[in-house]
Design an enzyme around this catalytic site. Structure first.
Site, PDB file in Angstrom:
ATOM      1  N   LEU A  19       0.685  -1.488  -0.050  1.00  0.00           N
ATOM      2  CA  LEU A  19       0.026  -0.009   0.054  1.00  0.00           C
ATOM      3  C   LEU A  19       0.801   1.187   0.053  1.00  0.00           C
ATOM      4  O   LEU A  19       0.619   2.405  -0.672  1.00  0.00           O
ATOM      5  CB  LEU A  19      -0.895   0.127   1.224  1.00  0.00           C
ATOM      6  CG  LEU A  19      -2.257  -0.672   1.176  1.00  0.00           C
ATOM      7  CD1 LEU A  19      -2.988  -1.157   2.357  1.00  0.00           C
ATOM      8  CD2 LEU A  19      -3.267  -0.097  -0.014  1.00  0.00           C
ATOM      9  N   VAL A  66      11.791   3.355  10.958  1.00  0.00           N
ATOM     10  CA  VAL A  66      10.782   4.176  11.405  1.00  0.00           C
ATOM     11  C   VAL A  66      10.563   4.285  13.089  1.00  0.00           C
ATOM     12  O   VAL A  66      10.273   5.102  13.732  1.00  0.00           O
ATOM     13  CB  VAL A  66       9.491   4.431  10.852  1.00  0.00           C
ATOM     14  CG1 VAL A  66       9.577   4.819   9.371  1.00  0.00           C
ATOM     15  CG2 VAL A  66       8.620   3.150  10.878  1.00  0.00           C
ATOM     16  N   SER A 144      -6.854   1.671   9.779  1.00  0.00           N
ATOM     17  CA  SER A 144      -7.056   0.342   9.367  1.00  0.00           C
ATOM     18  C   SER A 144      -8.532   0.196   9.669  1.00  0.00           C
ATOM     19  O   SER A 144      -8.954   0.867  10.547  1.00  0.00           O
ATOM     20  CB  SER A 144      -6.471  -0.721  10.054  1.00  0.00           C
ATOM     21  OG  SER A 144      -7.077  -1.849   9.715  1.00  0.00           O
ATOM     22  N   TYR A 157      -1.561  -5.781  16.793  1.00  0.00           N
ATOM     23  CA  TYR A 157      -1.816  -5.022  15.719  1.00  0.00           C
ATOM     24  C   TYR A 157      -2.767  -3.844  15.820  1.00  0.00           C
ATOM     25  O   TYR A 157      -2.936  -2.850  15.447  1.00  0.00           O
ATOM     26  CB  TYR A 157      -2.031  -6.118  14.399  1.00  0.00           C
ATOM     27  CG  TYR A 157      -2.373  -5.089  13.221  1.00  0.00           C
ATOM     28  CD1 TYR A 157      -1.013  -4.557  12.321  1.00  0.00           C
ATOM     29  CD2 TYR A 157      -3.531  -5.052  12.664  1.00  0.00           C
ATOM     30  CE1 TYR A 157      -1.114  -4.125  11.042  1.00  0.00           C
ATOM     31  CE2 TYR A 157      -3.481  -4.479  11.484  1.00  0.00           C
ATOM     32  CZ  TYR A 157      -2.428  -3.893  10.632  1.00  0.00           C
ATOM     33  OH  TYR A 157      -2.853  -3.194   9.584  1.00  0.00           O
TER      34      TYR A 157
HETATM   35  P1  NAP Z   1       3.452  -4.614   3.389  1.00  0.00           P
HETATM   36  O1  NAP Z   1       3.257  -5.056   2.083  1.00  0.00           O
HETATM   37  O2  NAP Z   1       4.145  -5.418   4.256  1.00  0.00           O
HETATM   38  O3  NAP Z   1       4.489  -3.397   3.495  1.00  0.00           O
HETATM   39  C1  NAP Z   1       5.127  -2.843   4.556  1.00  0.00           C
HETATM   40  C2  NAP Z   1       6.155  -1.882   4.339  1.00  0.00           C
HETATM   41  O4  NAP Z   1       6.487  -1.324   5.609  1.00  0.00           O
HETATM   42  C3  NAP Z   1       7.302  -2.238   3.487  1.00  0.00           C
HETATM   43  O5  NAP Z   1       7.790  -1.373   2.699  1.00  0.00           O
HETATM   44  C4  NAP Z   1       8.145  -2.616   4.520  1.00  0.00           C
HETATM   45  O6  NAP Z   1       9.482  -2.482   4.067  1.00  0.00           O
HETATM   46  C5  NAP Z   1       7.984  -1.248   5.636  1.00  0.00           C
HETATM   47  N1  NAP Z   1       8.380  -1.524   6.870  1.00  0.00           N
HETATM   48  C6  NAP Z   1       8.298  -2.402   7.807  1.00  0.00           C
HETATM   49  N2  NAP Z   1       8.690  -2.266   8.826  1.00  0.00           N
HETATM   50  C7  NAP Z   1       9.372  -0.887   8.812  1.00  0.00           C
HETATM   51  C8  NAP Z   1      10.266  -0.415   9.561  1.00  0.00           C
HETATM   52  N3  NAP Z   1      10.635  -0.385  10.950  1.00  0.00           N
HETATM   53  N4  NAP Z   1      10.779   0.858   9.054  1.00  0.00           N
HETATM   54  C9  NAP Z   1      10.447   1.464   7.775  1.00  0.00           C
HETATM   55  N5  NAP Z   1       9.658   0.656   7.103  1.00  0.00           N
HETATM   56  C10 NAP Z   1       9.222  -0.473   7.333  1.00  0.00           C
HETATM   57  O7  NAP Z   1       2.283  -4.291   4.178  1.00  0.00           O
HETATM   58  P2  NAP Z   1       1.024  -3.455   3.297  1.00  0.00           P
HETATM   59  O8  NAP Z   1      -0.185  -4.192   3.492  1.00  0.00           O
HETATM   60  O9  NAP Z   1       1.473  -2.589   2.386  1.00  0.00           O
HETATM   61  O10 NAP Z   1       0.778  -2.254   4.505  1.00  0.00           O
HETATM   62  C11 NAP Z   1       1.181  -1.035   4.772  1.00  0.00           C
HETATM   63  C12 NAP Z   1       0.314  -0.292   5.670  1.00  0.00           C
HETATM   64  O11 NAP Z   1      -0.923  -0.521   5.409  1.00  0.00           O
HETATM   65  C13 NAP Z   1       0.563  -0.635   7.199  1.00  0.00           C
HETATM   66  O12 NAP Z   1       0.479   0.443   8.024  1.00  0.00           O
HETATM   67  C14 NAP Z   1      -0.434  -1.683   7.299  1.00  0.00           C
HETATM   68  O13 NAP Z   1      -0.743  -1.902   8.788  1.00  0.00           O
HETATM   69  C15 NAP Z   1      -1.441  -0.806   6.656  1.00  0.00           C
HETATM   70  N6  NAP Z   1      -3.017  -1.708   6.180  1.00  0.00           N
HETATM   71  C16 NAP Z   1      -2.695  -2.868   5.215  1.00  0.00           C
HETATM   72  C17 NAP Z   1      -4.082  -3.381   5.285  1.00  0.00           C
HETATM   73  C18 NAP Z   1      -3.847  -4.652   4.020  1.00  0.00           C
HETATM   74  O14 NAP Z   1      -4.974  -5.252   3.856  1.00  0.00           O
HETATM   75  N7  NAP Z   1      -2.873  -4.872   3.353  1.00  0.00           N
HETATM   76  C19 NAP Z   1      -5.045  -3.139   5.462  1.00  0.00           C
HETATM   77  C20 NAP Z   1      -5.137  -1.955   6.496  1.00  0.00           C
HETATM   78  C21 NAP Z   1      -4.022  -1.499   6.947  1.00  0.00           C
HETATM   79  P3  NAP Z   1      10.988  -3.202   5.252  1.00  0.00           P
HETATM   80  O15 NAP Z   1      10.051  -4.554   5.627  1.00  0.00           O
HETATM   81  O16 NAP Z   1      11.831  -3.672   4.006  1.00  0.00           O
HETATM   82  O17 NAP Z   1      11.243  -2.533   5.892  1.00  0.00           O
END
Ligand code: NAP
Length: 252
Positions: A19, A66, A144, A157
């Site tokens: 995302l 972060v 979320s 979470y």
């Molecule tokens: P994702 O595909 O796992 O991507 C997560 C991103 O965060 C990656 O770029 C990861 O890169 C980075 N990240 C993780 N830990 C980090 C840290 N300590 N410092 C800097 N970067 C970090 O997850 P996503 O589903 O796209 O989620 C993105 C956001 O949307 C999150 O906040 C998630 O809670 C929220 N969200 C997602 C959904 C869904 O259905 N997918 C629904 C509601 C909310 P690295 O691991 O390489 O650092």
């Protein structure tokens, strides 16, 4: 033809994939120059190169954790060094912890808070001086559906996402007079690397059918509209809002 965010600069944490990457693309589509951050330097540099080649706006990748205050300060400095200003901050970095409460360790709970909630808080704090000096800023946190509704086996979470909703409202008030708006997007189900494995289970399909009036998970491009709205100078009267992008999940 000029695009709405021409000349502006955005930092997107978690911009390397999922995302966060989609949100970076949404901003680049409107002409913003972008800084994509994640812990993995190679991945965020490659992601930035994709954004630049697909949209033609300059984009750089910058490694940062972060949860670490030194990293968030350094990330802000790198963005200013690269592009001279910061107009938009998207806090999309996040991690998921699944499991019943008795199976979740204190370390997993603390890590989830350190990345999701403290990470968003630290980024806001690090970017404060630059945005306040400019008397302009657009901050977009990523909440979320779980900021509003419960799902089992995700207590750590879900707690971070409730916290992000509260952070968004509190900081929106604190910075209301500074020209900086603070809002959040609350995504429903999007199949990103975070949920990829779970998305192949029958429970996931059942949950989508039961909870999502549209009956499907979101396509990544379906988050563009909300991001572009909250990043726009036209959203100056939107403060502390949490916009659901969830196919109707929390409305039903
Ligand atoms: P994702 O595909 O796992 O991507 C997560 C991103 O965060 C990656 O770029 C990861 O890169 C980075 N990240 C993780 N830990 C980090 C840290 N300590 N410092 C800097 N970067 C970090 O997850 P996503 O589903 O796209 O989620 C993105 C956001 O949307 C999150 O906040 C998630 O809670 C929220 N969200 C997602 C959904 C869904 O259905 N997918 C629904 C509601 C909310 P690295 O691991 O390489 O650092």
């Amino acid at each position: 033809m000029t695009a709405e965010l021409d000349g502006q600069v955005a930092i997107i944490t978690g911009g390397s994939r999922g995302l966060g990457h989609a949100m970076a693309r949404a901003l680049a589509q409107q002409g913003a120059r972008t800084v994509l951050a994640s812990r993995n330097s190679n991945e965020c540099v490659a992601a930035a190169a994709r954004v630049q080649s697909d949209f033609g706006s300059p984009s750089v990748g910058a490694a940062a954790d972060v949860s670490n205050p030194q990293d968030t300060d350094l990330l802000v400095r790198r963005a200013v060094d690269a592009f001279g200003r910061i107009d938009i901050l998207v806090n999309a970095a996040g991690i998921m912890v699944r499991g019943g409460i008795e199976e979740t360790s204190v370390e997993e709970f603390d890590r989830c808070f350190a990345v999701n909630l403290r990470g968003s808080w630290l980024m806001c704090r690090s970017v404060a001086a630059v945005m306040k000096a400019a008397r302009y800023g657009r901050i977009i946190n990523v909440a979320s559906v779980q900021s509003f509704v419960g799902l089992t086996h995700r207590t750590a979470y879900a707690s971070t996402k409730g916290g992000i909703a509260s952070l968004t409202r509190a900081l929106a008030l604190e910075w209301a007079a500074a020209g900086i708006t603070v809002n959040a997007i609350a995504p429903g189900a999007f199949v990103t690397p975070m949920v990829e494995r779970a998305s192949h289970t029958p429970e996931f399909s059942e949950m989508i059918q039961r909870e999502v009036p549209l009956g499907r998970s979101g396509r990544l491009e379906e988050v563009y509209g909300a991001v572009q709205l909250l990043a726009s100078p036209r959203s100056s009267y939107i403060l502390g809002a949490i916009i659901s992008v969830d196919g109707g999940w929390v409305a039903h």
